[in-house]
Design an enzyme around this catalytic site. Structure first.
Site, PDB file in Angstrom:
ATOM      1  N   SER A 219       0.842  -1.208   0.000  1.00 25.09           N
ATOM      2  CA  SER A 219       0.000   0.000   0.000  1.00 25.09           C
ATOM      3  C   SER A 219       0.872   1.251   0.000  1.00 25.09           C
ATOM      4  CB  SER A 219      -0.928  -0.002   1.209  1.00 25.09           C
ATOM      5  OG  SER A 219      -0.174   0.112   2.389  1.00 25.09           O
ATOM      6  N   ARG A 223       0.333   3.540  -3.217  1.00 23.08           N
ATOM      7  CA  ARG A 223      -0.305   4.833  -2.978  1.00 23.08           C
ATOM      8  C   ARG A 223       0.492   5.949  -3.648  1.00 23.08           C
ATOM      9  NH1 ARG A 223       0.086   4.812   1.971  1.00 23.08           N
ATOM     10  NH2 ARG A 223      -1.936   3.922   2.442  1.00 23.08           N
ATOM     11  N   ASN A 227      -0.755   7.892  -7.132  1.00 26.69           N
ATOM     12  CA  ASN A 227      -0.981   9.343  -7.127  1.00 26.69           C
ATOM     13  C   ASN A 227      -0.115  10.041  -8.157  1.00 26.69           C
ATOM     14  OD1 ASN A 227      -2.805  10.622  -4.988  1.00 26.69           O
ATOM     15  ND2 ASN A 227      -1.891   8.887  -3.939  1.00 26.69           N
TER      16      ASN A 227
END
Lengths: 289, 156
Positions: A219, A223, A227
Site C-alpha cells: 500500500s 499509494r 498518485n
C-alpha cells in the site's frame, strides 16, 4: 509539439505511450546489454528512473549536508533556519509517534520526506521539456518523475518492509515476531477441549496477519505510485491539448496551471504520507500490543 | 511498468542516502537545534534572574533612600533644636553680660561720683581753709590742724 521529433508524425496514443516509456537497458537472452527492447525482461534497469532518483537524492544530500556543515547554534543562516524548520518538523513527527530511542528513524523519515518530495516535484516540470532536450541529445525515452515508476516506489517500500521486520525481531525477538503473526487477532485456546481448534485458528491468524504485514509495503508504494502516475498522466493529457488548436491550447494552459497548483498539494502530501506511515509502521513494529 | 532490477537499484540508493543522512546530516543539525534551545532557555532564565535582582536592588535602594531621608530629617531637627538652644544661650549670655556691664558701669559711676565728691570736698575745704586763712589773717599750720580740717571736709 507532439508531432515534432525524428520519428515523423505521432498519433496521440503514440505520444502518451512515448511519455510513459522508461529509458531502459537490459541483458537480453544472448547475454548482451541492449537499449529499449526489454519488455518482460526482469534484468532491466530503468536508467532514467535511477538517474533522476539518484540525482535528486544527491541534491537532497548536497543541500542538507551543506546546511549541516555550516551549522551554527548561535547565528543560523537563512537556509539553515529553513532546513532546521524541516528537521524540527520531522523530529517532532517522529517523537509524537515513535516512543523508543532510535538514531535511524528520524533521519530515515527526513530522507524519505525530502527525497520523495523532490522526486514528486519533477512532476511540475512541463512534461515535454526534458524529454525533448533528451531527444536532441539522442536519448529516445526520458521519464523524469521517478515516483511514477513502480520499481522506485517498491524499492523504497521494500527497504521499509525489511526495517519493519528487523525492528519487530529486534524488539520482540523471533518468537514475538511469530507470535505477532499467529496469535492475533483471535487468541487460540491453549487448554481444554478447545485445543483441537488451535491449529486452525493459528492458520487463520497467520493468513490474516501475513496479508496485513504484506499490505504495508504494497500500500505504501502503490499509494505513492498511483498518485504520481495519475498526476503525470493528466499533465500528459493536458499537454496533448497544446498541439491541437490555439483555443484548445489556451484552455490547456489554464488547465495546466490549475492542475499544477493542485498537484503541489499532492506532491507534498504524498511525501509526508510516505514518511509518516514509515514512522508509524516502525513504531508499531517496536511496540508490544 | 514491469518489476525489474531498478527496484534493487532504488533500494540500494535509498540505503545509501539514509545512511548519509543518519551519519552526516541529522546529528549536526539536531545538535545545533538542541544547543540553541538550551541557549535560549539559559538566556530566559538569566533574564528572569536579572529582573529579580533588579527588583531586589530597587527595594534596597528605596530602603537606603528612606533611611537617608529619615536621617536627614533627624539631623535637621537636631540642628533646629541646637540653633534654638544657641539662641537661647546667647540671649541668656547677653542678659548676664548686660547685667554685669550695668553693675560695673553703676559701680564705676558711683566711684567716679565719689571721687568727684572727694575732689569737690577737698577743693571746698581748701577754699574754706583759704577763706579761713584770709579771715584769720594768719597762717594756720596746716599740719597742726590737719585733723580738724579733715573733719571739716568730711562734714562738707
Amino acid at each position: 509539439m507532439a508531432s515534432e521529433g525524428g520519428h515523423g508524425p505521432q498519433t496521440t496514443g503514440e505520444y502518451i505511450q512515448h511519455h510513459l516509456q522508461n529509458l531502459q537497458v537490459c541483458k537480453d537472452t544472448s547475454g548482451e546489454w541492449v537499449w529499449n527492447h526489454c519488455a518482460g525482461n526482469p534484468m532491466t534497469i530503468n536508467v532514467d528512473s535511477m538517474f533522476w532518483s539518484v540525482l535528486l537524492g544527491m541534491v537532497f544530500v548536497w543541500l542538507f549536508w551543506g546546511a549541516a556543515r555550516k551549522t551554527s547554534a548561535k547565528k543560523p543562516s537563512r537556509f539553515q533556519a529553513f532546513v532546521e524548520i524541516i528537521v524540527d518538523f520531522v523530529d517532532s513527527s517522529v517523537k509524537d509517534t515513535f516512543h523508543g530511542k532510535s538514531s535511524l528513524i528520524a533521519p530515515l523519515g527526513l530522507t524519505i520526506f525530502i527525497w520523495v518530495f523532490l522526486m514528486n516535484l519533477m512532476d511540475l516540470v512541463p512534461v515535454d521539456w526534458i524529454p525533448e532536450l533528451a531527444k536532441l541529445a539522442g536519448v529516445e525515452y526520458m521519464k523524469v518523475v521517478p515516483t511514477t515508476d513502480v520499481n522506485v516506489t517498491f524499492g523504497m517500500s521494500i527497504a521499509v518492509f525489511v526495517l519493519i521486520i528487523f525492528y519487530t525481531i529486534k524488539n520482540k525477538g523471533v518468537t514475538g515476531f511469530i507470535g505477532d503473526l499467529t496469535l492475533h487477532p483471535i487468541a487460540p485456546p491453549l487448554k481444554g477441549p478447545g485445543i483441537i481448534a488451535a491449529p486452525f485458528i493459528i492458520a487463520f491468524n497467520f493468513i490474516l496477519e501475513s496479508v496485513a504485514l504484506l499490505a504495508k509495503p504494497v500500500s505504501l508504494s502503490l499509494r505513492l505510485f498511483g498518485n504520481m502516475f495519475a498526476g503525470e498522466l493528466i499533465f500528459i493529457l493536458i499537454a496533448i491539448m497544446f498541439s491541437q488548436h490555439i483555443i484548445i491550447g489556451a484552455m490547456g494552459g489554464v488547465l495546466h496551471l490549475g492542475w499544477a497548483a493542485f498537484h503541489v498539494l499532492i506532491v507534498t502530501l504524498q511525501a509526508f504520507i510516505f514518511m509518516m506511515l514509515t514512522i508509524v509502521y516502525l513504531s508499531l513494529a517496536s511496540e508490544s500490543h | 511498468m514491469d518489476i525489474n532490477l531498478t527496484l534493487i537499484g532504488q533500494t540500494i540508493a535509498m540505503i545509501v542516502f539514509v545512511w548519509l543522512c543518519m551519519k552526516f546530516i541529522w546529528p549536526p543539525l539536531l545538535s545545533a537545534i538542541e544547543e540553541r534551545q538550551e541557549t535560549i532557555a539559559h538566556g530566559l532564565a538569566a533574564a528572569e534572574r536579572g529582573e529579580q535582582r533588579l527588583e531586589e536592588a530597587q527595594a534596597q535602594a528605596d530602603e537606603i533612600v528612606n533611611d537617608a531621608r529619615k536621617q536627614a530629617t533627624g539631623i535637621l531637627d537636631q540642628a533646629h533644636s541646637r540653633a534654638n538652644e544657641i539662641v537661647a544661650e546667647g540671649k541668656a549670655d547677653g542678659v548676664t553680660e548686660r547685667d554685669r556691664q550695668l553693675t560695673a558701669a553703676k559701680a564705676e559711676i558711683e566711684q567716679e561720683a565719689n571721687r568727684a565728691r572727694e575732689d569737690l570736698r577737698g577743693q571746698v575745704s581748701a577754699i574754706a581753709i583759704a577763706s579761713a586763712e584770709k579771715i584769720l589773717q594768719r597762717e594756720i599750720d596746716g599740719k597742726q590742724h590737719e585733723d580738724i580740717l579733715g573733719k571739716l571736709a568730711q562734714e562738707l
